[in-house]
Write a protein that holds these residues in place. Structure first.
Motif, PDB file in Angstrom:
ATOM      1  N   TYR A 100      37.539  16.493  49.474  1.00 53.39           N
ATOM      2  CA  TYR A 100      38.219  16.531  48.175  1.00 53.39           C
ATOM      3  C   TYR A 100      38.318  17.956  47.646  1.00 53.39           C
ATOM      4  O   TYR A 100      39.346  18.356  47.112  1.00 53.39           O
ATOM      5  CB  TYR A 100      37.484  15.641  47.166  1.00 53.39           C
ATOM      6  CG  TYR A 100      38.119  15.618  45.796  1.00 53.39           C
ATOM      7  CD1 TYR A 100      39.097  14.669  45.494  1.00 53.39           C
ATOM      8  CD2 TYR A 100      37.748  16.528  44.818  1.00 53.39           C
ATOM      9  CE1 TYR A 100      39.683  14.640  44.242  1.00 53.39           C
ATOM     10  CE2 TYR A 100      38.337  16.500  43.563  1.00 53.39           C
ATOM     11  CZ  TYR A 100      39.300  15.562  43.278  1.00 53.39           C
ATOM     12  OH  TYR A 100      39.890  15.537  42.050  1.00 53.39           O
ATOM     13  N   PRO A 110      44.286  18.863  53.710  1.00 51.36           N
ATOM     14  CA  PRO A 110      44.383  17.411  53.526  1.00 51.36           C
ATOM     15  C   PRO A 110      43.310  16.674  54.339  1.00 51.36           C
ATOM     16  O   PRO A 110      42.857  17.159  55.368  1.00 51.36           O
ATOM     17  CB  PRO A 110      45.787  17.068  54.043  1.00 51.36           C
ATOM     18  CG  PRO A 110      46.219  18.229  54.854  1.00 51.36           C
ATOM     19  CD  PRO A 110      45.435  19.426  54.395  1.00 51.36           C
ATOM     20  N   GLN A 137      45.899  11.434  52.018  1.00 50.03           N
ATOM     21  CA  GLN A 137      46.414  12.536  51.215  1.00 50.03           C
ATOM     22  C   GLN A 137      47.036  12.010  49.922  1.00 50.03           C
ATOM     23  O   GLN A 137      46.857  12.614  48.860  1.00 50.03           O
ATOM     24  CB  GLN A 137      47.445  13.348  52.003  1.00 50.03           C
ATOM     25  CG  GLN A 137      47.864  14.612  51.279  1.00 50.03           C
ATOM     26  CD  GLN A 137      48.759  15.497  52.124  1.00 50.03           C
ATOM     27  OE1 GLN A 137      49.183  15.114  53.207  1.00 50.03           O
ATOM     28  NE2 GLN A 137      49.049  16.681  51.620  1.00 50.03           N
ATOM     29  N   GLN A 153      44.114  11.324  47.752  1.00 53.46           N
ATOM     30  CA  GLN A 153      43.451  12.571  47.371  1.00 53.46           C
ATOM     31  C   GLN A 153      44.238  13.311  46.290  1.00 53.46           C
ATOM     32  O   GLN A 153      43.636  13.920  45.404  1.00 53.46           O
ATOM     33  CB  GLN A 153      43.294  13.460  48.606  1.00 53.46           C
ATOM     34  CG  GLN A 153      42.589  14.777  48.350  1.00 53.46           C
ATOM     35  CD  GLN A 153      42.524  15.644  49.603  1.00 53.46           C
ATOM     36  OE1 GLN A 153      43.248  15.422  50.563  1.00 53.46           O
ATOM     37  NE2 GLN A 153      41.652  16.626  49.589  1.00 53.46           N
ATOM     38  N   LEU A 154      45.544  13.255  46.330  1.00 56.27           N
ATOM     39  CA  LEU A 154      46.382  13.997  45.384  1.00 56.27           C
ATOM     40  C   LEU A 154      46.754  13.179  44.151  1.00 56.27           C
ATOM     41  O   LEU A 154      47.369  13.717  43.233  1.00 56.27           O
ATOM     42  CB  LEU A 154      47.654  14.485  46.095  1.00 56.27           C
ATOM     43  CG  LEU A 154      47.429  15.453  47.257  1.00 56.27           C
ATOM     44  CD1 LEU A 154      48.740  15.780  47.952  1.00 56.27           C
ATOM     45  CD2 LEU A 154      46.716  16.718  46.791  1.00 56.27           C
ATOM     46  N   SER A 155      46.377  11.908  44.115  1.00 64.13           N
ATOM     47  CA  SER A 155      46.765  11.060  42.988  1.00 64.13           C
ATOM     48  C   SER A 155      45.880  11.320  41.777  1.00 64.13           C
ATOM     49  O   SER A 155      44.793  11.888  41.879  1.00 64.13           O
ATOM     50  CB  SER A 155      46.685   9.578  43.371  1.00 64.13           C
ATOM     51  OG  SER A 155      45.346   9.138  43.350  1.00 64.13           O
TER      52      SER A 155
END
Length: 142
Positions: A23, A28, A38, A41-43
């Motif tokens: 994280y 990624p 990914q 992780q990016l949300s």
């Protein structure tokens, strides 16, 4: 000591620790399910109160391991309510995050699914303990 809870906690700590490191990494997260990791992780759901979601997982699994290590015939009366609250909370959060994957992100993070499976296993073991200890009376034995 409850070896099943401790083993599940150990695996969960490894998984959550890996995800926490991933994280904070600019790279990624490698994912078995394509780009689902990914996407997770990016949300905006990857952190709560500015704390990464995997950190909460580490706290959950650490608590599970402690309760599993403390479990015995003499401590079960005090440990079982704590275990029910911990695992029930973990199951609720896991179900929420899994539903986010399914219905909002429309992407599956294989690591997140693995953690959800571990929470279900911990829930099953806790349910077995509840049912077993429901039959046993508490208090003094004459």
């Amino acid at each position: 000591m409850h070896k099943g809870l401790i083993g599940t906690a150990f695996l969960g700590l490894l998984l959550s620790g890996y995800l926490l490191i991933a994280y904070v990494s600019p790279e990624p997260v490698p994912c078995l399910s394509g780009g689902g990791c990914q996407a997770a992780q990016l949300s905006k759901y990857s952190a709560f109160l500015s704390i990464p979601t995997p950190a909460y997982g580490m706290i959950f699994y650490f608590g599970l391991g402690i309760l599993g290590a403390l479990w015995s015939e003499t401590t079960k009366k005090r440990i079982l309510p704590l275990l029910i609250v911990l695992v029930g909370s973990g199951l609720a959060v896991s179900a929420f995050l899994t539903s986010i994957e399914a219905f909002v992100l429309r992407a599956w993070c294989s690591w997140c699914v693995a953690s959800a499976i571990l929470v279900v296993i911990a829930s099953y073991m806790t349910l077995k303990l509840v049912l077993k200890n429901k039959k046993e009376p508490y208090g003094t034995h004459i």
